[in-house]
Motif scaffolding. Structure first.
Motif, PDB file in Angstrom:
ATOM      1  N   GLY A  66      25.221  29.175   0.863  1.00  0.00           N
ATOM      2  CA  GLY A  66      25.589  29.424  -0.525  1.00  0.00           C
ATOM      3  C   GLY A  66      27.087  29.608  -0.703  1.00  0.00           C
ATOM      4  N   LEU A  67      27.705  30.396   0.180  1.00  0.00           N
ATOM      5  CA  LEU A  67      29.146  30.598   0.104  1.00  0.00           C
ATOM      6  C   LEU A  67      29.907  29.310   0.387  1.00  0.00           C
ATOM      7  N   ALA A  68      29.463  28.564   1.408  1.00  0.00           N
ATOM      8  CA  ALA A  68      30.123  27.296   1.729  1.00  0.00           C
ATOM      9  C   ALA A  68      30.002  26.311   0.569  1.00  0.00           C
ATOM     10  N   GLU A  85      19.094  14.366   7.005  1.00  0.00           N
ATOM     11  CA  GLU A  85      19.061  13.466   8.168  1.00  0.00           C
ATOM     12  C   GLU A  85      19.857  12.194   7.896  1.00  0.00           C
ATOM     13  N   HIS A  86      19.755  11.705   6.659  1.00  0.00           N
ATOM     14  CA  HIS A  86      20.531  10.520   6.280  1.00  0.00           C
ATOM     15  C   HIS A  86      22.019  10.802   6.404  1.00  0.00           C
ATOM     16  N   ASP A  87      22.450  11.981   5.984  1.00  0.00           N
ATOM     17  CA  ASP A  87      23.857  12.341   6.141  1.00  0.00           C
ATOM     18  C   ASP A  87      24.265  12.343   7.604  1.00  0.00           C
ATOM     19  N   GLU A  88      23.410  12.858   8.474  1.00  0.00           N
ATOM     20  CA  GLU A  88      23.760  12.872   9.892  1.00  0.00           C
ATOM     21  C   GLU A  88      23.909  11.456  10.442  1.00  0.00           C
ATOM     22  N   GLY A 115      29.722  18.049   6.886  1.00  0.00           N
ATOM     23  CA  GLY A 115      28.812  18.493   5.837  1.00  0.00           C
ATOM     24  C   GLY A 115      29.091  19.883   5.321  1.00  0.00           C
ATOM     25  N   MET A 116      29.738  20.740   6.130  1.00  0.00           N
ATOM     26  CA  MET A 116      29.999  22.104   5.695  1.00  0.00           C
ATOM     27  C   MET A 116      31.082  22.174   4.620  1.00  0.00           C
ATOM     28  N   GLY A 168      32.985  13.914   4.891  1.00  0.00           N
ATOM     29  CA  GLY A 168      31.973  12.866   4.989  1.00  0.00           C
ATOM     30  C   GLY A 168      31.565  12.249   3.680  1.00  0.00           C
ATOM     31  N   ARG A 169      32.319  12.495   2.591  1.00  0.00           N
ATOM     32  CA  ARG A 169      31.922  11.982   1.285  1.00  0.00           C
ATOM     33  C   ARG A 169      33.126  11.922   0.360  1.00  0.00           C
TER      34      ARG A 169
END
Length: 349
Positions: A285-287, A228-231, A253-254, A149-150
């Protein structure tokens, strides 16, 4: 060969103090541009500032305040150029900005993106955005968009768009993107063509207490807004990708460090209001550490960011909060650390 017309749309709401520099910077371009100033029903004297320029600009005064995206939609409808750049009224362009955008343009390009100098309220250069150790993306960026997504991009003032691509995605959904037109445009426009990058700053991106990028010291509130903006961006991305038969990862996002640091901040600073019931600090944190190490930044920046995620994910909460605050809120850092980091980045550039 004749250059395509570049329309520069200045979007203003209560930035009378900065507006003259923005307008003057556009009028000083070394190539002729169409200049449009959209005022979103300001109450601070902006109208008088705009009217003082007379016929040098096309002035559009909205009848009611509608937010950033509404003003951008209004300006785009007024513009005629084959390329359109939306300039925030508290920012400014260097005199050769338009020339460099046109030089970067070629057939098949939907978006040109450039670095900007971070400047203070008085216009003094403090840093570069994005920092030089973060390479700006170019070419076909749809892979990154569809998987996480980015991609490495910039903010409104550093973006110029092909009208042919804007015709596919405008108008911007005004309710979902009322304060972040660039978030929508930079997400969906690259689905309609390639991205070209300009590696040296073309203008000043002003940070000050009144702009949206510096709103509220409430870390949780700001983090929730950005998540929320990302969603909303993911929804728009799925829509436009679907029109072209392209699939988007179910949870982009993950795999995105920028999204994950905001999500961690939301969880750490206000768990009760956090919107993801299954989130745990350790998981995020891991992700985030994995996403950082897989990113396109310098290895030092990747390692530093991954370390921040591990601290935020596995240390006591008060330590995690401090680490996230230093990363996300510039004003929370000790001044000597902030100055040294900015100085190092400028020297590297």
């Amino acid at each position: 060969m004749t250059d395509p017309l570049l329309s520069i749309v200045i979007v203003n709401f209560n930035y009378a103090a900065f507006l003259p520099q923005a307008i003057d910077s556009v009028l000083a371009q070394t190539v002729a541009c169409e200049v449009i100033v959209v005022d979103d029903c300001s109450t601070d004297g902006s109208r008088a500032v705009i009217e003082a320029y007379g016929g040098q600009v096309t002035a559009v005064f909205r009848a009611a305040n509608g937010g950033m995206s509404a003003a951008v939609n209004t300006g785009f409808a007024q513009s005629t150029g084959a390329i359109v750049l939306f300039l925030d009224a508290d920012d400014f362009l260097y005199p050769d900005a338009a020339r460099r955008v046109l030089d970067a343009w070629h057939d098949g390009v939907a978006q040109v993106q450039a670095r900007l100098h971070l400047v203070d309220a008085d216009g003094r250069v403090e840093d570069v955005f994005p920092p030089y150790e973060m390479p700006l993306a170019s070419g076909d960026v749809t892979g990154g968009l569809r998987s996480r997504g980015r991609y490495a991009t910039t903010v409104t003032t550093g973006l110029a768009f092909a009208r042919s691509a804007l015709d596919q995605v405008m108008p911007i959904p005004e309710q979902a993107f009322d304060r972040s037109a660039d978030g929508y445009l930079a997400t969906v426009v690259p689905l309609y063509g390639a991205v070209a990058a300009i590696d040296t700053p073309i203008g000043g991106y002003r940070r000050h207490g009144a702009n949206h990028s510096g709103f509220a010291a409430d870390m949780a509130k700001r983090a929730r807004w950005r998540v929320e903006h990302d969603e909303h961006r993911y929804t728009a991305l799925r829509d436009h990708a679907g029109r072209q038969g392209l699939a988007v990862d179910p949870s982009p996002g993950m795999g995105d460090a920028t999204h994950l640091e905001q999500r961690l901040a939301s969880l750490c600073f206000d768990r009760a209001a956090h919107g993801y019931a299954g989130d745990r600090r350790s998981r995020l944190g891991l992700a985030g550490a994995r996403a950082s190490m897989a990113g396109g930044m310098s290895w030092k920046r990747r390692a530093t960011q991954a370390g921040m995620f591990l601290v935020a994910g596995f240390t006591p909460l008060f330590v995690a909060r401090r680490a996230l605050a230093w990363k996300l809120e510039r004003s929370s850092r000790p001044k000597v650390i902030d100055w040294a980091a900015g100085r190092l980045r400028r020297l590297m550039g």
